[in-house]
Design an enzyme around this catalytic site. Structure first.
Site, PDB file in Angstrom:
ATOM      1  N   LYS A   1      -3.707   4.925  -4.352  1.00 10.97           N
ATOM      2  CA  LYS A   1      -4.807   5.208  -3.420  1.00 10.97           C
ATOM      3  C   LYS A   1      -6.178   4.899  -4.023  1.00 10.97           C
ATOM      4  O   LYS A   1      -7.152   5.603  -3.809  1.00 10.97           O
ATOM      5  CB  LYS A   1      -4.755   6.668  -2.919  1.00 10.97           C
ATOM      6  CG  LYS A   1      -3.441   7.064  -2.285  1.00 10.97           C
ATOM      7  CD  LYS A   1      -3.111   6.269  -1.038  1.00 10.97           C
ATOM      8  CE  LYS A   1      -1.804   6.738  -0.407  1.00 10.97           C
ATOM      9  NZ  LYS A   1      -0.617   6.037  -0.970  1.00 10.97           N
TER      10      LYS A   1
ATOM     11  N   ASP B   1      -3.641  11.992   2.212  1.00 15.87           N
ATOM     12  CA  ASP B   1      -2.997  10.854   1.533  1.00 15.87           C
ATOM     13  C   ASP B   1      -3.487  10.707   0.087  1.00 15.87           C
ATOM     14  O   ASP B   1      -3.672   9.591  -0.411  1.00 15.87           O
ATOM     15  CB  ASP B   1      -3.215   9.537   2.294  1.00 15.87           C
ATOM     16  CG  ASP B   1      -2.269   9.406   3.483  1.00 15.87           C
ATOM     17  OD1 ASP B   1      -1.479  10.335   3.729  1.00 15.87           O
ATOM     18  OD2 ASP B   1      -2.325   8.361   4.153  1.00 15.87           O
TER      19      ASP B   1
ATOM     20  N   TYR C   1      -7.443  -5.305   6.051  1.00 17.17           N
ATOM     21  CA  TYR C   1      -6.888  -4.166   5.324  1.00 17.17           C
ATOM     22  C   TYR C   1      -5.367  -4.121   5.456  1.00 17.17           C
ATOM     23  O   TYR C   1      -4.837  -4.037   6.557  1.00 17.17           O
ATOM     24  CB  TYR C   1      -7.481  -2.847   5.830  1.00 17.17           C
ATOM     25  CG  TYR C   1      -6.930  -1.668   5.073  1.00 17.17           C
ATOM     26  CD1 TYR C   1      -7.220  -1.511   3.722  1.00 17.17           C
ATOM     27  CD2 TYR C   1      -6.102  -0.740   5.683  1.00 17.17           C
ATOM     28  CE1 TYR C   1      -6.703  -0.462   3.006  1.00 17.17           C
ATOM     29  CE2 TYR C   1      -5.580   0.325   4.972  1.00 17.17           C
ATOM     30  CZ  TYR C   1      -5.888   0.460   3.634  1.00 17.17           C
ATOM     31  OH  TYR C   1      -5.367   1.505   2.923  1.00 17.17           O
TER      32      TYR C   1
ATOM     33  N   ARG D   1      -6.468   5.851   4.300  1.00 17.89           N
ATOM     34  CA  ARG D   1      -6.671   4.537   4.941  1.00 17.89           C
ATOM     35  C   ARG D   1      -7.517   3.593   4.080  1.00 17.89           C
ATOM     36  O   ARG D   1      -8.186   2.693   4.617  1.00 17.89           O
ATOM     37  CB  ARG D   1      -7.299   4.716   6.325  1.00 17.89           C
ATOM     38  CG  ARG D   1      -6.389   5.514   7.256  1.00 17.89           C
ATOM     39  CD  ARG D   1      -7.022   5.870   8.576  1.00 17.89           C
ATOM     40  NE  ARG D   1      -6.178   6.805   9.294  1.00 17.89           N
ATOM     41  CZ  ARG D   1      -5.177   6.455  10.091  1.00 17.89           C
ATOM     42  NH1 ARG D   1      -4.899   5.194  10.263  1.00 17.89           N
ATOM     43  NH2 ARG D   1      -4.455   7.379  10.696  1.00 17.89           N
TER      44      ARG D   1
ATOM     45  N   LYS E   1      -4.168  -0.355  -0.017  1.00 16.86           N
ATOM     46  CA  LYS E   1      -5.013  -0.472  -1.203  1.00 16.86           C
ATOM     47  C   LYS E   1      -4.285  -1.198  -2.325  1.00 16.86           C
ATOM     48  O   LYS E   1      -3.060  -1.248  -2.351  1.00 16.86           O
ATOM     49  CB  LYS E   1      -5.427   0.920  -1.673  1.00 16.86           C
ATOM     50  CG  LYS E   1      -6.743   1.364  -1.086  1.00 16.86           C
ATOM     51  CD  LYS E   1      -7.935   0.611  -1.670  1.00 16.86           C
ATOM     52  CE  LYS E   1      -9.136   0.778  -0.758  1.00 16.86           C
ATOM     53  NZ  LYS E   1     -10.159  -0.237  -0.978  1.00 16.86           N
TER      54      LYS E   1
ATOM     55  N   ASP F   1       3.802   3.419  -4.781  1.00 19.21           N
ATOM     56  CA  ASP F   1       3.828   2.162  -5.520  1.00 19.21           C
ATOM     57  C   ASP F   1       4.954   2.114  -6.535  1.00 19.21           C
ATOM     58  O   ASP F   1       5.074   2.992  -7.387  1.00 19.21           O
ATOM     59  CB  ASP F   1       2.469   1.932  -6.191  1.00 19.21           C
ATOM     60  CG  ASP F   1       1.411   1.602  -5.157  1.00 19.21           C
ATOM     61  OD1 ASP F   1       1.316   0.427  -4.786  1.00 19.21           O
ATOM     62  OD2 ASP F   1       0.736   2.543  -4.672  1.00 19.21           O
TER      63      ASP F   1
ATOM     64  N   ASP G   1       3.827  -2.007  -3.369  1.00 17.29           N
ATOM     65  CA  ASP G   1       4.240  -0.993  -2.402  1.00 17.29           C
ATOM     66  C   ASP G   1       5.210  -1.697  -1.459  1.00 17.29           C
ATOM     67  O   ASP G   1       4.819  -2.600  -0.715  1.00 17.29           O
ATOM     68  CB  ASP G   1       2.991  -0.496  -1.669  1.00 17.29           C
ATOM     69  CG  ASP G   1       3.292   0.536  -0.591  1.00 17.29           C
ATOM     70  OD1 ASP G   1       4.456   0.613  -0.150  1.00 17.29           O
ATOM     71  OD2 ASP G   1       2.355   1.236  -0.191  1.00 17.29           O
TER      72      ASP G   1
HETATM   73  P1  13P Z   1      -1.389   2.546   0.069  1.00 23.42           P
HETATM   74  O1  13P Z   1      -2.188   1.347  -0.365  1.00 23.42           O
HETATM   75  O2  13P Z   1      -1.079   3.427  -1.076  1.00 23.42           O
HETATM   76  O3  13P Z   1      -0.210   2.093   0.839  1.00 23.42           O
HETATM   77  O4  13P Z   1      -2.305   3.420   1.007  1.00 23.42           O
HETATM   78  C1  13P Z   1      -2.521   3.042   2.300  1.00 23.42           C
HETATM   79  C2  13P Z   1      -3.199   4.055   3.143  1.00 23.42           C
HETATM   80  O5  13P Z   1      -3.748   3.669   4.160  1.00 23.42           O
HETATM   81  C3  13P Z   1      -3.204   5.482   2.788  1.00 23.42           C
HETATM   82  O6  13P Z   1      -3.819   6.305   3.733  1.00 23.42           O
HETATM   83 MG    MG Z   2       1.653   2.386   1.298  1.00 25.92          MG
HETATM   84 MG    MG Z   3      -0.133   2.974  -2.838  1.00 25.77          MG
HETATM   85 MG    MG Z   4      -1.414  -0.066  -1.899  1.00 24.29          MG
END
Ligand code: 13P
Ligand code: MG
Ligand code: MG
Ligand code: MG
Ligand code: 13P
Length: 383
Positions: free
Chosen positions: A132, A286, A228, A265, A231, A53, A11
């Site tokens: 995600k 998300d 964190y 998140r 993801k 991604d 990402d």
């Molecule tokens: P990503 O790992 O896809 O960037 O997601 C992060 C996130 O906090 C989504 O709410």
């Molecule tokens: Mg992201």
């Molecule tokens: Mg992602």
């Molecule tokens: Mg990610």
């Protein structure tokens, strides 16, 4: 011919939140990969995205963890990050945890699944890419594809699959791996991989001849960074047909929108929704966590395809069920089991909140006394 399929992803920033990769960043990555192909470092490539991604699918003859191939991927991510910064995209360079490239991409943030294979006369493969969620999300479908005859009748009726498969399971906390042989050790396998946050199926081999059937990316960003940082949206490469799962057996493993950790998140369970490339964008809360699948044939290192495997009304019901589950899970708000369990939250900002409250936590007796004094008055405690 011995060909390696390397799927390397990161990402590097996205449009309007953690939503979707911007085409200009893909174009920047494309320039780097086109040059690498011209220089014969890689034989062929395909660039795509799932949500935020950026996915680089490359073929070459250099084997796993090759310095040159990884450097190409790193440069592609760097160039794409520069464009993301120019455009002010969100979280530019998110998964690039280091500034300088040293040897290979292990521990640097990008995820990778590299499968080295001796090309069969026809070498069909499927590449699954999710946004995600995290690597253990592929434990359940890998079990179904390679160990469950109710999913894969080939295990029962194809003599080349009949002996079964070996699962290499990595303990991502300890950095140790164990190989389990199925069907004999199915229950032991399930005991481990039912904890997908810790035990991840890294490779599956055919028992008969040790031939590699699948490779999963296993990087967990929070374990690398200690906090964190997004993801570790995973990828999976699966070889198909002729002693491996048929294409339809591999896809059937995703016909149930099971719950995976990730989503908003990186802190919630949600259903994995298989979608077409067109719908590979994170939207509701998300998410919900999304999966795409691309089918290719590899011949002399060239990629023919892809076919967009979930762009199909046969998966409409799966998506509808995933939407119903989305509503159901969302209604729990910030409560478990929609929100992840505390052990998984250890790597987010939750410990900071608990730390801030440290001095405000009172011993239980004190709370009880204070409470009782409100109701029965000081010194008049009764049982
Ligand atoms: P990503 O790992 O896809 O960037 O997601 C992060 C996130 O906090 C989504 O709410
Ligand atoms: Mg992201
Ligand atoms: Mg992602
Ligand atoms: Mg990610
Ligand atoms: P076809 O007869 O369409 O080639 O199908 C063969 C098969 O085994 C499908 O799973």
């Amino acid at each position: 011919m011995r060909t390696t399929v390397s799927v390397i992803k990161a990402d590097i920033g996205s449009l309007a939140g953690h939503h979707v990769v911007h085409p200009d960043t893909m174009a920047a990555a494309n320039r780097v990969l086109a040059e690498a192909k011209r220089q014969s470092i890689i034989l062929d490539y395909y660039i795509t995205n799932v949500g935020d991604d950026l996915e680089l699918i490359m073929t070459h003859t250099r084997g796993e963890l090759d310095q040159k191939v990884h450097e190409v991927a790193w440069n592609a991510f760097k160039e794409a990050t520069n464009v993301a910064k120019e455009l002010g995209l969100y979280a530019a360079g998110q998964d690039l945890l280091s500034d300088t490239f040293s040897g290979n991409l292990k521990g640097m943030g990008p995820g990778m699944a590299e499968l080295e294979l001796e090309e069969r006369p026809s070498e069909p493969i499927a590449i699954f890419m999710a946004d995600k969620t995290e690597p253990g999300a592929f434990n359940l479908p890998l079990y179904k594809m390679f160990a469950d005859p109710f999913n894969t009748p080939g295990l029962v009726i194809d003599p080349t699959m009949n002996e079964g498969f070996k699962f290499e399971v990595l303990d991502v906390y300890e950095g140790k791996a164990v190989e389990l042989s199925c069907p004999e050790e199915i229950y032991t396998l399930l005991a481990l991989i039912g904890t997908p946050a810790r035990y991840v199926v890294r490779k599956v081999r055919r028992k008969k001849d040790n031939m590699l059937g699948s490779v999963t990316s296993i990087e967990r960003l929070n374990l690398i960074a200690g906090k964190y940082v997004g993801k570790d949206d995973p990828v999976l490469v699966v070889r198909l047909q002729h002693g491996f799962p048929a294409l339809g057996e591999a896809l059937e493993a995703f016909s149930f929108p099971y719950l995976v950790p990730g989503w908003m998140r990186g802190s919630h369970y949600g259903p994995l929704m298989p979608v077409s490339q067109r719908d590979a964008r994170a939207t509701r809360f998300d998410g919900p966590p999304r999966l795409i699948g691309l089918g290719f044939n590899v011949k002399n290192g060239k990629l023919t395809g892809p076919s967009d495997l979930f762009d199909d009304p046969a998966f409409d019901e799966v998506r509808r069920t995933a939407s119903v589950i989305t509503d159901y899970m969302r209604r729990h708000g910030p409560f478990m089991p929609h929100r992840l369990e505390p052990t998984e939250m250890e790597y987010t900002t939750l410990p900071t909140i608990v730390e801030k409250l440290k001095d405000r936590f009172k011993k239980e007796e004190d709370v009880t006394k204070a409470k009782r004094s409100i109701y029965v008055g000081k010194g008049e405690e009764t049982d």
